[in-house]
Write an enzyme that holds these catalytic residues in place. Structure first.
Site, PDB file in Angstrom:
ATOM      1  N   HIS A 139       0.870  -1.177   0.000  1.00 47.50           N
ATOM      2  CA  HIS A 139       0.000   0.000   0.000  1.00 47.50           C
ATOM      3  C   HIS A 139       0.911   1.232   0.000  1.00 47.50           C
ATOM      4  CE1 HIS A 139      -2.757   2.966   1.855  1.00 47.50           C
ATOM      5  NE2 HIS A 139      -3.750   2.187   1.460  1.00 47.50           N
ATOM      6  N   ASP A 216       3.247  -4.358   8.109  1.00 55.80           N
ATOM      7  CA  ASP A 216       2.020  -3.572   7.965  1.00 55.80           C
ATOM      8  C   ASP A 216       0.855  -4.565   8.085  1.00 55.80           C
ATOM      9  OD1 ASP A 216      -0.274  -2.430   6.994  1.00 55.80           O
ATOM     10  OD2 ASP A 216       0.637  -1.584   5.200  1.00 55.80           O
ATOM     11  N   GLN A 219      -4.370  -5.172   7.028  1.00 54.89           N
ATOM     12  CA  GLN A 219      -5.359  -6.102   6.462  1.00 54.89           C
ATOM     13  C   GLN A 219      -5.279  -7.489   7.079  1.00 54.89           C
ATOM     14  OE1 GLN A 219      -7.711  -5.129   4.556  1.00 54.89           O
ATOM     15  NE2 GLN A 219      -6.948  -3.124   3.919  1.00 54.89           N
ATOM     16  N   LYS A 242     -10.259  -0.834  10.732  1.00 47.30           N
ATOM     17  CA  LYS A 242     -10.382  -2.021   9.881  1.00 47.30           C
ATOM     18  C   LYS A 242     -10.718  -3.274  10.695  1.00 47.30           C
ATOM     19  CE  LYS A 242      -7.172  -0.208   6.412  1.00 47.30           C
ATOM     20  NZ  LYS A 242      -8.021   0.286   5.328  1.00 47.30           N
ATOM     21  N   CYS A 380      -4.729   2.334  -3.685  1.00 52.53           N
ATOM     22  CA  CYS A 380      -3.523   2.899  -3.086  1.00 52.53           C
ATOM     23  C   CYS A 380      -2.347   1.937  -3.222  1.00 52.53           C
ATOM     24  CB  CYS A 380      -3.722   3.271  -1.619  1.00 52.53           C
ATOM     25  SG  CYS A 380      -4.983   4.508  -1.378  1.00 52.53           S
TER      26      CYS A 380
HETATM   27  N1  7TS Z   1      -1.666  -0.610   4.802  1.00 57.83           N
HETATM   28  C1  7TS Z   1      -2.561  -1.384   4.191  1.00 57.83           C
HETATM   29  C2  7TS Z   1      -2.181  -2.785   3.785  1.00 57.83           C
HETATM   30  C3  7TS Z   1      -3.852  -0.895   3.959  1.00 57.83           C
HETATM   31  O1  7TS Z   1      -4.752  -1.685   3.374  1.00 57.83           O
HETATM   32  C4  7TS Z   1      -4.184   0.419   4.352  1.00 57.83           C
HETATM   33  C5  7TS Z   1      -5.526   1.027   4.057  1.00 57.83           C
HETATM   34  C6  7TS Z   1      -3.210   1.174   5.011  1.00 57.83           C
HETATM   35  C7  7TS Z   1      -1.948   0.630   5.208  1.00 57.83           C
HETATM   36  C8  7TS Z   1      -3.490   2.547   5.541  1.00 57.83           C
HETATM   37  O2  7TS Z   1      -4.337   2.463   6.615  1.00 57.83           O
HETATM   38  P1  7TS Z   1      -4.876   3.795   7.355  1.00 57.83           P
HETATM   39  O3  7TS Z   1      -5.911   3.296   8.284  1.00 57.83           O
HETATM   40  O4  7TS Z   1      -3.717   4.428   8.009  1.00 57.83           O
HETATM   41  O5  7TS Z   1      -5.439   4.654   6.249  1.00 57.83           O
HETATM   42  N2  7TS Z   1      -6.188   0.414   2.984  1.00 57.83           N
HETATM   43  C9  7TS Z   1      -7.301   0.864   2.346  1.00 57.83           C
HETATM   44  C10 7TS Z   1      -7.901   0.150   1.320  1.00 57.83           C
HETATM   45  O6  7TS Z   1      -7.521  -0.931   0.892  1.00 57.83           O
HETATM   46  N3  7TS Z   1      -8.980   0.827   0.888  1.00 57.83           N
HETATM   47  O7  7TS Z   1      -9.081   1.948   1.597  1.00 57.83           O
HETATM   48  C11 7TS Z   1      -8.041   1.981   2.517  1.00 57.83           C
END
Ligand code: 7TS
Length: 422
Positions: A139, A216, A219, A242, A380
């Site tokens: 990501h 990371d 997910q 999430k 992303c």
């Molecule tokens: N890393 C991964 C693997 C992600 O899927 C996401 C967000 C992030 C980092 C960032 O997370 P945040 O909570 O700091 O924004 N992924 C997604 C997605 O797949 N669709 O919308 C956000």
């Protein structure tokens, strides 16, 4: 396979021994009961964010209606309650990851957790020509902070490739490790493809060479039981929203001995022991990394989400979601013109696909008219899309409250998109 009885009342696993009752679970999520465009909402955008159970909403309301005060600074009753609830949330997160509370830093989310490690840990250890290794399926949150760090330090970003199924090629990753590699940063689970990466094995390779690993886990935590000790990673990052918790709260796990040696990320209140114009003494971890008033309600809501998951059992949740993944994979693959993107052998419940001759955004728009919420775009993960030779995909991502009937609605809606545009 499960039996479909009525909308939203699939009995997962169909086995009387199964503890997982998806109809009961759905009743915990008020948002799922609504109609969208006149149809029952089918929420399949869980990788972007999840819906919230009543337990989480009530924890937030409880804090704001009874215990609202700042933490770590008041002797009064409400401040003591707020502090106890906030620190208790830290203990809950620590248990969830098999860490200790001093290893848990609350952040705004995965993104901030990764930036913290880049700017505090990364900046203090990297020299010119040092290397940071990432993979092709990251990501943007796990790419851009390292690019910024590389610019600041003169270090280089090295990229480990994936194969056509969307799996990291371990031998290729290993070939890229050398005496200049200081850090490996990789996703536990790919948000765009669902690939579950062999993190434990990669941590083992890194440990033999004295390389630090940041995982990371944005997910992964909703789907897998994560044990940071068993994984052997140095840092693990995830977002509350999430895993059925609030937005604006996230977690950085860092090994105690590393956090101990790391300089602060931001300066301000709470991260200091004493301040004078002659010099400032920093607080111990994790407080050293939590400058300013934290998202107190968010941490409390996140703990409520974790307790909710614990009650259901991540093992049961994982089994249910694997069943959804299998059903969705079969149902979509059967549709002429559909190509699944990401066919790793070990996947979490994410299905990305393209439909011949139809733009992924158009597919998502037709799905939305059928009440089905999915995401279309590059997710992303533009370097990954480039590697796959695609501008975008349509992605259905499943959660513990989704049903086999919803998988059928998804497949029917994709067939409809094909009729409209085909
Ligand atoms: N890393 C991964 C693997 C992600 O899927 C996401 C967000 C992030 C980092 C960032 O997370 P945040 O909570 O700091 O924004 N992924 C997604 C997605 O797949 N669709 O919308 C956000």
């Amino acid at each position: 396979m499960s039996a479909v009885t009525a909308p939203g009342t699939v009995t997962a696993g169909c086995s009387p021994a199964s503890r997982f009752d998806v109809a009961r679970v759905r009743a915990d999520f008020p948002a799922l009961g609504q109609l969208v465009r006149g149809r029952p909402l089918v929420y399949l955008d869980n990788a972007a964010t999840t819906q919230k159970p009543r337990a989480v909403v009530e924890a937030l309301v409880g804090f704001y209606t009874r215990d609202c005060a700042n933490v770590h600074r008041g002797v009064h009753e409400l401040s003591q309650r707020a502090t106890e609830a906030y620190e208790s949330a830290r203990r809950t997160v620590a248990r969830f990851l098999n860490a200790t509370p001093d290893e848990i830093v609350f952040t705004r989310g995965t993104t901030e957790a990764i930036n913290l490690v880049a700017q505090s840990f990364g900046r203090s250890i990297l020299a010119e020509q040092d290397e940071i290794l990432v993979t092709e399926l990251e990501h943007h949150s796990n790419i851009v902070p390292w690019q910024m760090l590389a610019e600041q330090t003169g270090a280089r970003l090295v990229v480990a490739p994936i194969n056509d199924r969307g799996e990291i090629v371990l031998e290729e990753l290993e070939r890229r490790l050398n005496e200049r590699t200081r850090l490996i940063a990789l996703a536990h689970v790919s948000n765009a493809l669902g690939t579950v990466n062999p993190v434990e094995e990669i941590c083992r390779m890194a440990r033999q060479r004295g390389i630090a690993v940041l995982v990371d886990g944005a997910q992964a935590v909703p789907h897998l039981r994560v044990d940071v000790r068993a994984l052997g990673c140095d840092f693990y990052a995830f977002s509350g929203h999430k895993i059925y918790g609030p937005t604006g709260i996230g977690v950085l796990y860092g090994k105690a001995e590393l956090l101990e040696r790391m300089p602060p990320y931001q300066g301000g209140g709470d991260m200091i022991r004493s301040v004078s114009f002659a010099g400032t003494l920093y607080n111990d971890p994790p407080f050293r990394f939590e400058a300013g008033t934290p998202h107190i309600a968010g941490a409390i809501g996140l703990a409520a989400a974790i307790e909710y998951l614990d009650r259901l059992g991540l093992g049961e949740i994982g089994r249910h979601e694997q069943e959804l993944l299998e059903a969705a994979t079969i149902a979509l693959a059967e549709i002429p013109g559909v190509r699944l993107v990401g066919t790793a052998r070990h996947k979490a419940a994410v299905v990305s696909f393209v439909l011949d001759g139809v733009h992924p955004h158009d597919v998502a728009t037709v799905l939305d008219h059928e009440g089905v919420a999915v995401r279309a775009g590059h997710h992303c993960a533009q370097p990954l899309m480039e590697r796959l030779g695609l501008p975008a995909t349509t992605r259905a991502s499943f959660a513990l409250y989704n049903t086999l009937e919803e998988v059928e609605v998804l497949a029917r809606a994709v067939r409809r998109a094909r009729e409209i545009f085909g």
